[in-house]
Design a protein around this motif. Structure first.
Motif, short mmCIF file in Angstrom:
data_model
loop_
_atom_site.label_atom_id
_atom_site.label_comp_id
_atom_site.label_asym_id
_atom_site.label_seq_id
_atom_site.Cartn_x
_atom_site.Cartn_y
_atom_site.Cartn_z
N HIS A 69 -16.02 7.06 6.02
CA HIS A 69 -15.68 6.24 7.17
C HIS A 69 -15.48 4.78 6.76
O HIS A 69 -16.32 4.19 6.07
N MET A 70 -14.34 4.22 7.18
CA MET A 70 -13.96 2.85 6.81
C MET A 70 -13.86 2.66 5.30
O MET A 70 -13.82 1.55 4.80
N TYR A 71 -13.82 3.76 4.58
CA TYR A 71 -13.74 3.79 3.11
C TYR A 71 -14.80 2.89 2.46
O TYR A 71 -14.57 2.25 1.42
N SER A 108 -7.33 -1.64 -0.75
CA SER A 108 -7.36 -2.20 0.60
C SER A 108 -8.75 -2.68 1.01
O SER A 108 -8.88 -3.53 1.89
N VAL A 109 -9.79 -2.12 0.38
CA VAL A 109 -11.15 -2.58 0.68
C VAL A 109 -11.66 -3.53 -0.40
O VAL A 109 -12.85 -3.83 -0.48
N GLY A 110 -10.74 -4.01 -1.25
CA GLY A 110 -11.08 -5.05 -2.20
C GLY A 110 -11.56 -4.60 -3.56
O GLY A 110 -12.08 -5.41 -4.34
N ASN A 111 -11.38 -3.31 -3.87
CA ASN A 111 -11.83 -2.80 -5.17
C ASN A 111 -10.63 -2.65 -6.09
O ASN A 111 -9.89 -1.66 -6.03
N PHE A 112 -10.44 -3.63 -6.97
CA PHE A 112 -9.32 -3.63 -7.91
C PHE A 112 -9.77 -3.38 -9.34
O PHE A 112 -8.98 -3.46 -10.27
N THR A 113 -11.04 -3.08 -9.53
CA THR A 113 -11.57 -2.90 -10.88
C THR A 113 -11.15 -1.55 -11.45
O THR A 113 -11.00 -0.58 -10.71
N PRO A 114 -10.97 -1.45 -12.76
CA PRO A 114 -10.62 -0.16 -13.35
C PRO A 114 -11.72 0.87 -13.09
O PRO A 114 -12.91 0.59 -13.20
N PRO A 137 -12.36 4.41 -14.47
CA PRO A 137 -12.03 5.53 -15.33
C PRO A 137 -12.81 6.79 -14.98
O PRO A 137 -13.94 6.73 -14.51
N GLN A 138 -12.16 7.95 -15.17
CA GLN A 138 -12.80 9.25 -15.05
C GLN A 138 -13.49 9.43 -13.69
O GLN A 138 -14.56 10.03 -13.61
N LEU A 139 -12.84 8.93 -12.65
CA LEU A 139 -13.45 9.05 -11.33
C LEU A 139 -13.17 10.40 -10.70
O LEU A 139 -14.03 10.99 -10.07
N GLY A 140 -11.97 10.90 -10.87
CA GLY A 140 -11.63 12.16 -10.23
C GLY A 140 -10.13 12.23 -10.01
O GLY A 140 -9.36 11.51 -10.63
N THR A 141 -9.70 13.11 -9.12
CA THR A 141 -8.30 13.32 -8.86
C THR A 141 -7.92 12.68 -7.53
O THR A 141 -8.61 12.85 -6.54
N MET A 142 -6.80 11.95 -7.54
CA MET A 142 -6.42 11.15 -6.38
C MET A 142 -5.22 11.74 -5.64
O MET A 142 -4.38 12.43 -6.21
N VAL A 143 -5.15 11.43 -4.35
CA VAL A 143 -4.00 11.74 -3.51
C VAL A 143 -2.90 10.73 -3.81
O VAL A 143 -3.18 9.53 -3.96
N HIS A 144 -1.64 11.19 -3.90
CA HIS A 144 -0.54 10.29 -4.26
C HIS A 144 -0.43 9.12 -3.28
O HIS A 144 -0.45 7.96 -3.67
N GLN A 145 -0.25 9.45 -1.99
CA GLN A 145 -0.05 8.38 -1.01
C GLN A 145 -0.80 8.69 0.28
O GLN A 145 -0.85 9.84 0.73
N VAL A 146 -1.37 7.63 0.87
CA VAL A 146 -2.05 7.73 2.16
C VAL A 146 -1.31 6.81 3.13
O VAL A 146 -0.94 5.69 2.79
N HIS A 147 -1.10 7.30 4.35
CA HIS A 147 -0.33 6.56 5.35
C HIS A 147 -1.18 6.39 6.61
O HIS A 147 -1.83 7.33 7.07
N ILE A 148 -1.15 5.18 7.16
CA ILE A 148 -1.89 4.85 8.37
C ILE A 148 -1.00 3.97 9.23
O ILE A 148 -0.22 3.16 8.71
N GLY A 149 -1.10 4.08 10.55
CA GLY A 149 -0.40 3.16 11.42
C GLY A 149 -0.93 1.75 11.24
O GLY A 149 -1.91 1.53 10.51
N ASN A 150 -0.29 0.78 11.85
CA ASN A 150 -0.83 -0.58 11.75
C ASN A 150 -0.79 -1.28 13.10
O ASN A 150 -0.04 -0.90 14.01
#
Length: 288
Positions: A146-148, A180-186, A188-201
């Motif tokens: 929730h709220m990532y 988007s929640v301010g985490n720009f740090t590398p 590594p080895q976190l897991g598998t990601m979804v290509h793209q996420v879409h949300i209204g604005n």
């Protein structure tokens, strides 16, 4: 190195457009539950997740228990962003003091959580949420946040990853959401990601309306695995009170989500673009 879900791994062609239309925040209110259930039954929305600490959790848990055919995740919750509508942890506040305010409710902002939350208490509380969901008869297909808030720091991401591994469930990860929640740090080895996420604005909602924004998103989809996050609810008195002074993701926004994703014209648009639905259950099975 962090990987992305490959379409072939998921049993699809590399040129396929895979789209999950996922409803967040089930359990938040009666209105949220009723709209989510109706949207699922209409067939376009094919995934949802439940907020265990919320007052209307048991209503949605009963639905999930009796309708296991629908893709259902646990919306791991550490925050309560509403002005007058409050809820706190599943555990006694005294066991997770870094997660609550002076009244025993969850903090209202990501900034406060990032500053105060003890990762060991986060894991303790989130395990309690998962265990309560399992006890209620829910068969979860994934974990999301929730709220990532679990993307705020690498320490919280580590908790997120550990919970997924412990319960053998995929976790919802996306690079743009992390940023988007301010985490720009590398990471590594976190897991598998979804290509793209879409949300209204919010600007789209107040100007042309979310329908136009969602049509644009669908028209612009490219091959890959996409998740479109929505928050369906009815714009009634209950939801207006929940969302008091909170127009972003507020009652009007949630009604627009419900209206667009229960409209038969939306199903037609998806079919015209040959967009293929996918659920977390399919992703879960592909990773076994």
């Amino acid at each position: 190195m962090t990987k992305y879900y490959e379409l072939e791994q998921l049993g699809h062609h590399k040129d396929d457009i895979l789209l999950m239309i996922h409803a967040d925040d089930a359990g938040l209110s009666c209105s949220q539950n009723a709209a989510t259930i109706e949207a699922l039954k209409m067939g376009i929305v094919n995934s949802y997740s439940i907020m265990v600490p919320c007052p209307w959790f048991w209503d949605m848990a009963n639905f999930a228990k009796n309708h296991p055919q629908y893709d259902c995740g646990i919306h791991l919750t550490l925050s309560c962003e509403w002005k007058s509508y409050k809820f706190g942890p599943v555990l006694p506040a005294s066991e997770v003091p870094s997660l609550v305010d002076q009244y025993g409710y969850f903090h209202g902002s990501r900034e406060t959580i990032k500053k105060l939350a003890d990762p060991s208490e986060v894991k303790k509380e989130l395990k309690a949420q998962i265990e309560l969901a399992l006890k209620a008869g829910i068969q979860p297909t994934h974990l999301d946040s929730h709220m990532y808030t679990l993307g705020l720091t690498n320490e919280l991401l580590k908790v997120y990853k550990e919970l997924g591994e412990e319960y053998k469930l995929p976790i919802f990860l996306n690079k743009e959401l992390l940023q988007s929640v301010g985490n720009f740090t590398p990471i590594p080895q976190l897991g598998t990601m979804v290509h793209q996420v879409h949300i209204g604005n919010f600007n789209a909602m107040k100007n042309e309306g979310l329908s136009a924004k969602y049509k644009e998103i669908i028209q612009d989809l490219v091959p890959g695995l996409h998740i479109l996050l929505i928050h369906p609810a009815f714009n009634n008195m209950e939801m207006k009170q929940v969302c008091l002074d909170h127009p972003n993701f507020g009652a009007e926004w949630r009604q627009m989500d419900f209206d667009f994703f229960t409209d038969p014209n939306t199903a037609t648009l998806l079919k015209e673009r040959n967009i293929k639905p996918i659920s977390w259950r399919e992703i879960q099975l592909s990773s076994l």
